[in-house]
Design an enzyme around this catalytic site. Structure first.
Site, PDB file in Angstrom:
ATOM      1  N   GLU A  97      -2.102  -1.508  -5.761  1.00  0.00           N
ATOM      2  CA  GLU A  97      -3.382  -0.897  -6.097  1.00  0.00           C
ATOM      3  C   GLU A  97      -3.240  -0.117  -7.396  1.00  0.00           C
ATOM      4  O   GLU A  97      -2.245   0.570  -7.622  1.00  0.00           O
ATOM      5  CB  GLU A  97      -3.839   0.031  -4.981  1.00  0.00           C
ATOM      6  N   ASP A 100       0.855  -1.184   0.000  1.00  0.00           N
ATOM      7  CA  ASP A 100       0.000   0.000   0.000  1.00  0.00           C
ATOM      8  C   ASP A 100       0.893   1.237   0.000  1.00  0.00           C
ATOM      9  O   ASP A 100       1.749   1.390   0.879  1.00  0.00           O
ATOM     10  CB  ASP A 100      -0.903   0.005   1.239  1.00  0.00           C
ATOM     11  N   ASP A 142      -3.003   1.809   7.240  1.00  0.00           N
ATOM     12  CA  ASP A 142      -2.187   1.412   6.094  1.00  0.00           C
ATOM     13  C   ASP A 142      -1.892  -0.084   6.100  1.00  0.00           C
ATOM     14  O   ASP A 142      -1.918  -0.733   5.045  1.00  0.00           O
ATOM     15  CB  ASP A 142      -0.875   2.210   6.079  1.00  0.00           C
TER      16      ASP A 142
END
Length: 397
Positions: A273, A188, A354
């Site tokens: 992502e 992330d 996170d």
């Protein structure tokens, strides 16, 4: 069957005055030929005619015979032909809807470069000599080329800071797939921390731009005070600004190279992502921080290194609610403002925002692999439903 990786090795070099003058003339001629060919093809397009590379090559021969463009004969013909080939590739990408319509090269804004093929340079004993030059380039060999390998293409360039570079394209047999492992990691990206891994590890954001922000602002103020007609003084101030930008870029890219190499070597599957960075930098409050994080560069480096070493990169749909979903029970919170860094789910699990997002990304990426759906980024397959949404846990009524 083993595939040999074609790899570019980039080095700095210090040209003599004669070499610098020759390369500067070559850069100008390459830009001129590219713009002439682009103008000719654009005019033909308005007449509903198609002009290909062979026709522009014949035009180049005719241009060299004119008195106005006779100076094109003073430089090597290979970089001029390569400019026409690059224009052909640009039009091919345009017609395939992979790029916008080609633009004219600018003397001030465009990259100064020239490409040489094997017929226009000599590489012997670690010494590179370009066409129209008597002496080899004084290259700073920061790392050796692969043993027994000779470059197939050489690209010479000069950046806005005045630094000279030579890039050699070679087949690198030393790049081989790594041994397969069973490790997988979710990654992330963020602004407080550059990367947060599903293992709980957080990698600090170096904030390279912030370290030089005061020096950059000072140099930019001095440049702003120089009138456009100041000549050498304005050029010197502009080069000072460019050197600071180059220093920031070099440090940022060095950090990303080290991080991506480590992640690829340690993990078989990497889940990230699919962020739309181009749209995110439109936020005026976060644009500087997002640009300094260089998320797009991180993804690009990660993907090509994974391809080199036999790893897999999975891009999860950008609308997947990784931050709002509990990685323990799958409950989805309605709201999750950015200032909330730690939250507790109804099941009793307390999450770091996170780390929880990285865990959810990993689970979603593994689900994509399990169901066998496509994992290409959403921007490459518009309109398609992401497989991650099919695997998202449902809330009980």
């Amino acid at each position: 069957m083993t595939t040999v990786v074609r790899r570019a090795f980039k080095y700095r070099f210090c040209p003599t005055d004669a070499q610098a003058a020759e390369l500067s003339r070559t850069f100008g001629c390459v830009r001129k030929v590219y713009n002439l060919a682009l103008a000719a093809r654009t005019q033909a397009w308005t007449r509903q005619e198609r002009v290909n590379y062979n026709q522009t090559s014949a035009m180049l021969t005719a241009w060299k015979r004119t008195e106005e463009l006779a100076y094109l004969n003073e430089v090597s013909s290979v970089p001029l032909q390569q400019a026409l080939r690059h224009l052909q590739v640009a039009f091919t990408n345009f017609f395939a809807r992979r790029a916008k319509y080609p633009r004219f090269k600018s003397r001030k804004r465009s990259r100064r470069s020239a490409e040489y093929t094997t017929s226009a340079f000599r590489f012997r004993g670690g010494r590179l000599t370009l066409a129209k030059m008597r002496e080899p380039l004084n290259i700073v060999w920061s790392r050796p080329l692969p043993a027994g390998v000779s470059p197939s293409t050489v690209t010479v360039s000069q950046d806005s800071a005045g630094r000279w570079f030579v890039s050699m394209l070679c087949d690198d047999p030393s790049v081989q797939p790594l041994s397969a492992t069973d490790t997988a990691v979710g990654v992330d990206v963020g602004l407080n921390h550059l990367l947060t891994l599903s293992s709980g590890e957080k990698i600090t954001h170096p904030r390279h731009e912030r370290r030089d922000r005061a020096a950059l602002a000072k140099a930019q103020r001095r440049l702003a005070k120089k009138a456009p007609g100041d000549g050498a003084n304005r050029a010197k101030a502009r080069r000072k600004v460019a050197k600071i930008h180059a220093r920031i870029t070099d440090r940022r890219r060095d950090t990303l190279h080290k991080l991506t190499t480590r992640l690829v070597r340690e993990n078989q599957t990497l889940v990230i992502e699919d962020l739309s960075v181009r749209n995110m930098v439109r936020n005026r409050k976060l644009a500087r921080a997002i640009s300094d994080a260089a998320w797009a560069d991180f993804r690009s480096l990660l993907e090509y290194k994974a391809q080199w070493y036999g790893r897999e990169v999975i891009a999860v749909d950008r609308w997947f609610p990784s931050s709002k979903m509990c990685s323990h029970c799958g409950t989805l919170k309605k709201q999750m403002p950015l200032h909330v860094r730690t939250w507790t789910c109804g099941c009793g699990a307390t999450h770091d925002r996170d780390v929880n997002a990285a865990k959810n990304l990993l689970a979603a990426g593994l689900a994509v692999t399990a169901c066998g759906a496509g994992v290409r980024p959403q921007r490459s397959t518009p309109g398609g439903q992401s497989a991650t949404k099919q695997e998202t846990p449902r809330r009980e009524p």
